[in-house]
Write a protein that holds these residues in place. Sequence first.
Motif, PDB file in Angstrom:
ATOM      1  N   ASN A  46       0.808  -0.595  -5.525  1.00  0.00           N
ATOM      2  CA  ASN A  46      -0.403  -0.360  -6.332  1.00  0.00           C
ATOM      3  C   ASN A  46      -0.724  -1.530  -7.261  1.00  0.00           C
ATOM      4  O   ASN A  46      -1.865  -1.681  -7.686  1.00  0.00           O
ATOM      5  CB  ASN A  46      -0.234   0.906  -7.176  1.00  0.00           C
ATOM      6  CG  ASN A  46      -0.389   2.174  -6.365  1.00  0.00           C
ATOM      7  OD1 ASN A  46      -0.897   2.139  -5.239  1.00  0.00           O
ATOM      8  ND2 ASN A  46       0.064   3.286  -6.903  1.00  0.00           N
ATOM      9  N   LYS A  69      -5.820  -6.139  -3.816  1.00  0.00           N
ATOM     10  CA  LYS A  69      -6.207  -5.593  -2.516  1.00  0.00           C
ATOM     11  C   LYS A  69      -7.028  -6.627  -1.746  1.00  0.00           C
ATOM     12  O   LYS A  69      -8.080  -7.060  -2.224  1.00  0.00           O
ATOM     13  CB  LYS A  69      -7.031  -4.322  -2.747  1.00  0.00           C
ATOM     14  CG  LYS A  69      -7.587  -3.680  -1.507  1.00  0.00           C
ATOM     15  CD  LYS A  69      -6.506  -2.915  -0.776  1.00  0.00           C
ATOM     16  CE  LYS A  69      -7.100  -2.216   0.447  1.00  0.00           C
ATOM     17  NZ  LYS A  69      -7.505  -3.160   1.499  1.00  0.00           N
ATOM     18  N   THR A 104      -8.281  -8.640   8.348  1.00  0.00           N
ATOM     19  CA  THR A 104      -8.025  -8.916   6.928  1.00  0.00           C
ATOM     20  C   THR A 104      -8.516 -10.317   6.617  1.00  0.00           C
ATOM     21  O   THR A 104      -8.207 -11.263   7.342  1.00  0.00           O
ATOM     22  CB  THR A 104      -6.519  -8.812   6.621  1.00  0.00           C
ATOM     23  OG1 THR A 104      -6.074  -7.480   6.890  1.00  0.00           O
ATOM     24  CG2 THR A 104      -6.237  -9.144   5.164  1.00  0.00           C
ATOM     25  N   ASP A 134     -11.301  -0.584   4.138  1.00  0.00           N
ATOM     26  CA  ASP A 134      -9.841  -0.649   4.140  1.00  0.00           C
ATOM     27  C   ASP A 134      -9.304  -0.144   5.478  1.00  0.00           C
ATOM     28  O   ASP A 134      -9.828   0.814   6.049  1.00  0.00           O
ATOM     29  CB  ASP A 134      -9.308   0.217   2.997  1.00  0.00           C
ATOM     30  CG  ASP A 134      -7.811   0.396   3.065  1.00  0.00           C
ATOM     31  OD1 ASP A 134      -7.097  -0.546   2.701  1.00  0.00           O
ATOM     32  OD2 ASP A 134      -7.365   1.477   3.503  1.00  0.00           O
ATOM     33  N   THR A 169      -5.796   5.003  -3.824  1.00  0.00           N
ATOM     34  CA  THR A 169      -6.590   3.769  -3.916  1.00  0.00           C
ATOM     35  C   THR A 169      -6.447   3.079  -5.273  1.00  0.00           C
ATOM     36  O   THR A 169      -7.352   2.361  -5.696  1.00  0.00           O
ATOM     37  CB  THR A 169      -8.080   4.069  -3.652  1.00  0.00           C
ATOM     38  OG1 THR A 169      -8.558   4.982  -4.668  1.00  0.00           O
ATOM     39  CG2 THR A 169      -8.292   4.703  -2.289  1.00  0.00           C
ATOM     40  N   ARG A 191      -4.694   0.686  -6.071  1.00  0.00           N
ATOM     41  CA  ARG A 191      -4.628  -0.775  -5.913  1.00  0.00           C
ATOM     42  C   ARG A 191      -6.018  -1.396  -6.013  1.00  0.00           C
ATOM     43  O   ARG A 191      -6.202  -2.440  -6.620  1.00  0.00           O
ATOM     44  CB  ARG A 191      -4.002  -1.048  -4.544  1.00  0.00           C
ATOM     45  CG  ARG A 191      -3.765  -2.476  -4.214  1.00  0.00           C
ATOM     46  CD  ARG A 191      -3.036  -2.521  -2.870  1.00  0.00           C
ATOM     47  NE  ARG A 191      -2.772  -3.873  -2.495  1.00  0.00           N
ATOM     48  CZ  ARG A 191      -2.137  -4.213  -1.379  1.00  0.00           C
ATOM     49  NH1 ARG A 191      -1.717  -3.259  -0.557  1.00  0.00           N
ATOM     50  NH2 ARG A 191      -1.919  -5.468  -1.079  1.00  0.00           N
ATOM     51  N   LYS A 192      -6.971  -0.721  -5.398  1.00  0.00           N
ATOM     52  CA  LYS A 192      -8.355  -1.219  -5.401  1.00  0.00           C
ATOM     53  C   LYS A 192      -9.094  -0.813  -6.669  1.00  0.00           C
ATOM     54  O   LYS A 192      -9.994  -1.513  -7.122  1.00  0.00           O
ATOM     55  CB  LYS A 192      -9.063  -0.664  -4.168  1.00  0.00           C
ATOM     56  CG  LYS A 192     -10.450  -1.205  -3.927  1.00  0.00           C
ATOM     57  CD  LYS A 192     -10.921  -0.876  -2.518  1.00  0.00           C
ATOM     58  CE  LYS A 192     -10.777   0.576  -2.169  1.00  0.00           C
ATOM     59  NZ  LYS A 192     -11.067   0.866  -0.746  1.00  0.00           N
ATOM     60  N   PRO A 247       0.260   3.919   0.173  1.00  0.00           N
ATOM     61  CA  PRO A 247      -0.163   2.525  -0.007  1.00  0.00           C
ATOM     62  C   PRO A 247       1.008   1.573   0.227  1.00  0.00           C
ATOM     63  O   PRO A 247       2.108   1.771  -0.296  1.00  0.00           O
ATOM     64  CB  PRO A 247      -0.615   2.480  -1.471  1.00  0.00           C
ATOM     65  CG  PRO A 247      -0.956   3.895  -1.814  1.00  0.00           C
ATOM     66  CD  PRO A 247       0.012   4.732  -1.030  1.00  0.00           C
ATOM     67  N   ASP A 280      -1.177  -4.167   3.282  1.00  0.00           N
ATOM     68  CA  ASP A 280      -2.532  -4.503   2.828  1.00  0.00           C
ATOM     69  C   ASP A 280      -3.435  -3.289   2.693  1.00  0.00           C
ATOM     70  O   ASP A 280      -4.637  -3.436   2.462  1.00  0.00           O
ATOM     71  CB  ASP A 280      -3.187  -5.471   3.840  1.00  0.00           C
ATOM     72  CG  ASP A 280      -2.552  -6.844   3.808  1.00  0.00           C
ATOM     73  OD1 ASP A 280      -2.007  -7.225   2.753  1.00  0.00           O
ATOM     74  OD2 ASP A 280      -2.602  -7.542   4.835  1.00  0.00           O
ATOM     75  N   HIS A 281      -2.914  -2.085   2.884  1.00  0.00           N
ATOM     76  CA  HIS A 281      -3.783  -0.910   2.984  1.00  0.00           C
ATOM     77  C   HIS A 281      -3.609   0.071   1.830  1.00  0.00           C
ATOM     78  O   HIS A 281      -2.596   0.085   1.144  1.00  0.00           O
ATOM     79  CB  HIS A 281      -3.533  -0.185   4.313  1.00  0.00           C
ATOM     80  CG  HIS A 281      -2.121   0.301   4.472  1.00  0.00           C
ATOM     81  ND1 HIS A 281      -1.651   1.433   3.853  1.00  0.00           N
ATOM     82  CD2 HIS A 281      -1.079  -0.205   5.176  1.00  0.00           C
ATOM     83  CE1 HIS A 281      -0.387   1.609   4.166  1.00  0.00           C
ATOM     84  NE2 HIS A 281      -0.007   0.629   4.958  1.00  0.00           N
ATOM     85  N   ASP A 282      -4.634   0.941   1.680  1.00  0.00           N
ATOM     86  CA  ASP A 282      -4.600   2.030   0.707  1.00  0.00           C
ATOM     87  C   ASP A 282      -3.869   3.237   1.299  1.00  0.00           C
ATOM     88  O   ASP A 282      -3.433   3.220   2.451  1.00  0.00           O
ATOM     89  CB  ASP A 282      -6.031   2.439   0.340  1.00  0.00           C
ATOM     90  CG  ASP A 282      -6.734   1.393  -0.526  1.00  0.00           C
ATOM     91  OD1 ASP A 282      -6.029   0.652  -1.230  1.00  0.00           O
ATOM     92  OD2 ASP A 282      -7.972   1.337  -0.484  1.00  0.00           O
TER      93      ASP A 282
END
Length: 469
Positions: free
Chosen positions: A198, A202, A240, A261, A356, A358-359, A449, A452-454
Motif C-alpha cells: 500500500n 501505483k 504497465t 488497474d 486501493t 495504494r492509489k 494488493p 503492481d496491482h490493487d
Amino acid sequence: MSKRRLPPTLPARGRSRRQTPRRRSEDNVRVAAGWVLDRTLDSLAPVDSFLTTALERFDDRDQALLCQLVLGSLRWLRRIDAAVAAASHRSFADIEPVLHAPLRIAAYQILFLDRIPAHAAVNEAVDQARHLTHRGGASFVNAVLRRLARDPELDAWPVEEADPVRRLAIELSHPEFLVRRWYERFGAAATRRLLAANNRPKPLQLVAFCDRGGRELLAESLLDEGLEVEPTSLSPLGLTVLRGDPLVSEAFRRGDFYVQDEGSQVAALIPPPEPGERILDAAAAPGGKSFALLAQEPSVELFLADRSLPRTVLLAHNLERLGRRLPVTLADAARSPFGSDFDRVVLDLPCSGTGTLRKHPELKWRVSEEEVGRLSEQAFGMLRGVADRVRRKGLLVAITCSLEAEENERVVERFLNHRRDFQRLDLESEMPDLLGGEISEEGTWRLLPAGDHDGFSVTVLRRSSVSGG
C-alpha cells in the motif's frame, strides 16, 4: 473536465486559516503541497479534487514534485507524525495545527527522499512558519527539522510501542483498526506485505482491446512514440507504463486503450465472458469493468447503467473516446428498470476501497468501522435490486475493491438467506487459473494488493432453473 483555479493567496479554512503565504511564496510547490495536504485531511474529500487545482500553477517538473510530496506524505503520514513527535519531544497533537503541514512536507523530504538537500527542506519550512505563526513557532520548526536532518534515516527514529499491532500500524502508516482486522484475518506476514504494498506508488496500467490488435500492437504503437511499457503480470489484456505519458499519445486519441488497474481487469473476467453473452453492468460508470469484458470478448452484448448523472456523463465521454456505441441508462441498480433476460449481471458494489489504498492514500485516513457498515447495507440493497434481472441459470457477479468481509462474504451470505434461488459458483473448479488471486473459505475470489496491482474481491452466484426468493 473543467478546471478550477487555485485561489491567488491559497485562502485557508478551519485550522489552516492563518496560512496566508507572502506573494513570493504563492507559487512555491511546497506551499501548494501543504495546502493540498491540509485540505484533504480537513475535508476527508478525495485528494484529486485539490491536487488537480494546485497542479495548474506549475510546469511538468514541479507537477511531478508536487504529486510526490502530497501522495508520499499521505502514504507515510502516521510514520512522519511519529518521527516529528520524537524529534520535538511532544505528541504531534500538541503541536500548533498551522505548523502541521510545513513539518509533514519537510519531514517527508528529509526522511524519504534522497535528491532534495535537507537544508532546502528545513529552510523552506521555517520560512513558511514565519508567515503562519509567531517567532517561537518558526524556531520550533527549525529545531525539530534540524534534529531530523542530523539523523535522516527512518531507523534512527524507532517506534517505541509494546503492542505489536499498534507498532506495525505506526511503522507502516495505517489506521490501527484496519491493521488489527487484517492481522487477525491474514496473519502477521501477509499483513506486513499488504501494508508495504500500500505504501508503494501505483504505476499506470492500460487495458488493450483484442479487436484492435490487443496489447502487442498497442505496445508497438506506444514504443514508436517513445514510451516504455511491459505486459502486466496478471491480466492477459494489460500493459504497465514504465516511462512516458500515454494520455498524450496517438493511441489514446484513437481510443486504443483505457486506463485501468490490472487487478480491476482480472476481476471483471471472473469467470471469462462467453461469445455473444448478454450482460448488464448495473453500476457501470466510469466503465472499467465493461471495457475489460469487451476487451476480452468483443462479441458480448453489453448494457450499461448507473444511478449517478455526473458519472454517467463521464461514462458516455469514455465510450465516445473509445469509439464504442453501447446503450447507457441512468438507473439505480436497487430499482433496475431492465427485464430478466441477462446471462450475466455485473454489480460493482459500493465499498470502502481498502484494496486501493495504494492509489488513494487519503482513503486510509477517512475509512471507519461505521462507514464499512453503512456501505455494506447499501450493497445488500443493490444485490437484491438486480437479482431478478438475471435469467434462470444465469450469473450474478458481485465485485468490490474492498478486502473487508463485511463488504463481501457477509453481504453475500445475507443475500443468499433472502434468495434461495441463487448459489455460489465453485470458482476453484470452474477456473483452474485463478488469475493470481485466492479463494476464501466462503468461496469469494480475493486478490490482495501486491506487485503492481490493487486488491479486489469477486463472488459469483448462479441462479437456479426454478423460481424462488
